[in-house]
Design an enzyme around this catalytic site. Sequence first.
Site, PDB file in Angstrom:
ATOM      1  N   ASN A  81       0.852  -1.193   0.000  1.00 28.46           N
ATOM      2  CA  ASN A  81       0.000   0.000   0.000  1.00 28.46           C
ATOM      3  C   ASN A  81       0.891   1.247   0.000  1.00 28.46           C
ATOM      4  OD1 ASN A  81      -1.397   2.278   1.158  1.00 28.46           O
ATOM      5  ND2 ASN A  81      -3.062   0.911   1.708  1.00 28.46           N
ATOM      6  N   ARG A 118      -6.822  12.820   1.219  1.00 23.82           N
ATOM      7  CA  ARG A 118      -5.761  13.276   2.130  1.00 23.82           C
ATOM      8  C   ARG A 118      -4.378  12.736   1.754  1.00 23.82           C
ATOM      9  NH1 ARG A 118      -7.351  10.022   7.600  1.00 23.82           N
ATOM     10  NH2 ARG A 118      -9.332  11.067   7.238  1.00 23.82           N
ATOM     11  N   GLU A 147     -11.349  -9.096   3.050  1.00 26.68           N
ATOM     12  CA  GLU A 147     -10.068  -8.772   3.689  1.00 26.68           C
ATOM     13  C   GLU A 147     -10.348  -8.594   5.177  1.00 26.68           C
ATOM     14  OE1 GLU A 147      -7.360  -6.092   1.766  1.00 26.68           O
ATOM     15  OE2 GLU A 147      -6.550  -5.410   3.676  1.00 26.68           O
ATOM     16  N   ARG A 165      -9.194   8.174  -0.738  1.00 19.98           N
ATOM     17  CA  ARG A 165     -10.168   8.614   0.274  1.00 19.98           C
ATOM     18  C   ARG A 165     -11.034   9.743  -0.265  1.00 19.98           C
ATOM     19  NH1 ARG A 165     -10.365   7.963   5.702  1.00 19.98           N
ATOM     20  NH2 ARG A 165      -9.129   6.236   6.474  1.00 19.98           N
ATOM     21  N   GLY A 204       1.067  -1.352   4.355  1.00 21.68           N
ATOM     22  CA  GLY A 204       1.515  -0.043   3.887  1.00 21.68           C
ATOM     23  C   GLY A 204       2.331   0.740   4.894  1.00 21.68           C
ATOM     24  N   GLU A 226      -8.684   0.624  -2.888  1.00 26.92           N
ATOM     25  CA  GLU A 226      -9.515   0.715  -1.681  1.00 26.92           C
ATOM     26  C   GLU A 226     -10.401   1.942  -1.814  1.00 26.92           C
ATOM     27  OE1 GLU A 226      -6.986   0.900   1.694  1.00 26.92           O
ATOM     28  OE2 GLU A 226      -6.111  -1.041   1.299  1.00 26.92           O
ATOM     29  N   HIS A 281       1.034   6.132   2.058  1.00 27.81           N
ATOM     30  CA  HIS A 281       1.794   7.060   2.910  1.00 27.81           C
ATOM     31  C   HIS A 281       3.035   7.621   2.237  1.00 27.81           C
ATOM     32  CE1 HIS A 281      -1.193   6.771   5.850  1.00 27.81           C
ATOM     33  NE2 HIS A 281      -1.102   5.456   5.892  1.00 27.81           N
ATOM     34  N   THR A 299      -7.197   6.625  10.520  1.00 28.32           N
ATOM     35  CA  THR A 299      -7.038   5.540   9.550  1.00 28.32           C
ATOM     36  C   THR A 299      -8.337   4.745   9.552  1.00 28.32           C
ATOM     37  OG1 THR A 299      -5.668   3.655   8.904  1.00 28.32           O
ATOM     38  CG2 THR A 299      -5.952   4.013  11.270  1.00 28.32           C
ATOM     39  N   THR A 300      -8.394   3.655   8.758  1.00 34.58           N
ATOM     40  CA  THR A 300      -9.651   2.918   8.645  1.00 34.58           C
ATOM     41  C   THR A 300      -9.904   2.123   9.922  1.00 34.58           C
ATOM     42  OG1 THR A 300      -9.127   2.724   6.311  1.00 34.58           O
ATOM     43  CG2 THR A 300     -10.976   1.413   7.118  1.00 34.58           C
ATOM     44  N   HIS A 353      -3.891  -4.413   7.729  1.00 37.29           N
ATOM     45  CA  HIS A 353      -3.987  -3.226   8.577  1.00 37.29           C
ATOM     46  C   HIS A 353      -3.111  -3.366   9.816  1.00 37.29           C
ATOM     47  CE1 HIS A 353      -5.329   0.522  10.248  1.00 37.29           C
ATOM     48  NE2 HIS A 353      -5.947   0.760   9.114  1.00 37.29           N
ATOM     49  N   HIS A 363      -5.553   3.667  -1.456  1.00 28.32           N
ATOM     50  CA  HIS A 363      -6.869   4.056  -0.950  1.00 28.32           C
ATOM     51  C   HIS A 363      -7.159   5.491  -1.386  1.00 28.32           C
ATOM     52  CE1 HIS A 363      -9.603   4.393   2.895  1.00 28.32           C
ATOM     53  NE2 HIS A 363     -10.239   4.681   1.785  1.00 28.32           N
TER      54      HIS A 363
HETATM   55  N1  PXP Z   1      -6.010  -2.993   3.996  1.00 25.33           N
HETATM   56  C1  PXP Z   1      -6.956  -2.038   4.049  1.00 25.33           C
HETATM   57  C2  PXP Z   1      -8.331  -2.390   3.594  1.00 25.33           C
HETATM   58  C3  PXP Z   1      -6.650  -0.739   4.488  1.00 25.33           C
HETATM   59  O1  PXP Z   1      -7.620   0.203   4.533  1.00 25.33           O
HETATM   60  C4  PXP Z   1      -5.323  -0.428   4.829  1.00 25.33           C
HETATM   61  C5  PXP Z   1      -4.958   0.969   5.226  1.00 25.33           C
HETATM   62  O2  PXP Z   1      -5.224   1.835   4.174  1.00 25.33           O
HETATM   63  C6  PXP Z   1      -4.370  -1.448   4.749  1.00 25.33           C
HETATM   64  C7  PXP Z   1      -4.748  -2.734   4.357  1.00 25.33           C
HETATM   65  C8  PXP Z   1      -2.939  -1.218   5.089  1.00 25.33           C
HETATM   66  O3  PXP Z   1      -2.810  -0.871   6.431  1.00 25.33           O
HETATM   67  P1  PXP Z   1      -1.414  -0.371   6.966  1.00 25.33           P
HETATM   68  O4  PXP Z   1      -1.088   0.887   6.239  1.00 25.33           O
HETATM   69  O5  PXP Z   1      -1.662  -0.161   8.426  1.00 25.33           O
HETATM   70  O6  PXP Z   1      -0.409  -1.461   6.689  1.00 25.33           O
END
Ligand code: PXP
Length: 249
Positions: A12, A54, A156, A50, A216, A75, A15, A105-106, A194, A48
């Site tokens: 991901n 952001r 997921e 959003r 990510g 996403e 960031h 965050t989500t 996540h 993602h």
């Molecule tokens: N999977 C989903 C569905 C997410 O929303 C996110 C965060 O955007 C991630 C995975 C990755 O999470 P992290 O950045 O904490 O590794």
Amino acid sequence: MDTQKPLRLGVNVDHVATLRNARGGVHPNPVAAALLAIKSGADGITAHLREDRRHIRDDDIAAIREAIAAPLNLEMAATEEMVAIALNTRPNAACIVPERREEVTTEGGLAVVGNEDRLTDLLRPLKEAGIRLSLFIEANEADIESAKQIGADIVELHTGSYCNHLTGGPTELRRIRHAAAYGANLGIEIHAGHGLGFDTVGPIAAIPEIEELNIGHFLVGESVFCGLETAITQMRQKMQSSRCHNNLG
Ligand code: PXP
């Protein structure tokens, strides 16, 4: 016979865009990060878009889609605007996530139970366009059953609580293991993600039904110290060794 499912890594790049946006310029470039991630062993790219833009922006999504041949997992919130963007972009998968503007965050999974009709109607065009439908959910049977009902190809499982040492740990891990087996038994492909990092990825990678991890924030943060290529290589090694160890019993 070895029936072990391979475990993919989706990187991901949100960031990378967060860092870029902090100064409003073009560096670091999420498309360059996506290309480097693939070169370093990622199986796909996740981003993602959003609603508040952001981090990742519309032009990033279009550019990543254009630049990489590997699968793109987009996403997105369950809104008409995002469905239209997905239909234009044609990612390999659309991962539907809950979104609240004020969240960092989500937080938490999508509420599928009780929203089956609305989600089915809204998301039908994605399925009709051949985009794989993924739902980001908490690890529970009820949401998995509803995901099946609305025709999701993938769930997921949210690993955020498991990764949070204050609230997670063994109970959360048991819940994720159970949900992975339950979903796979219903014929749904199982992903997880996540909050995963080097310390937490092992037990999740060892769950045999899980076919993909999306990671990510940790990888982008770790790349400050060792570079993105090394961070991804080490993550893949940890995933693979946990998977093999589990397979050997
Ligand atoms: N999977 C989903 C569905 C997410 O929303 C996110 C965060 O955007 C991630 C995975 C990755 O999470 P992290 O950045 O904490 O590794």
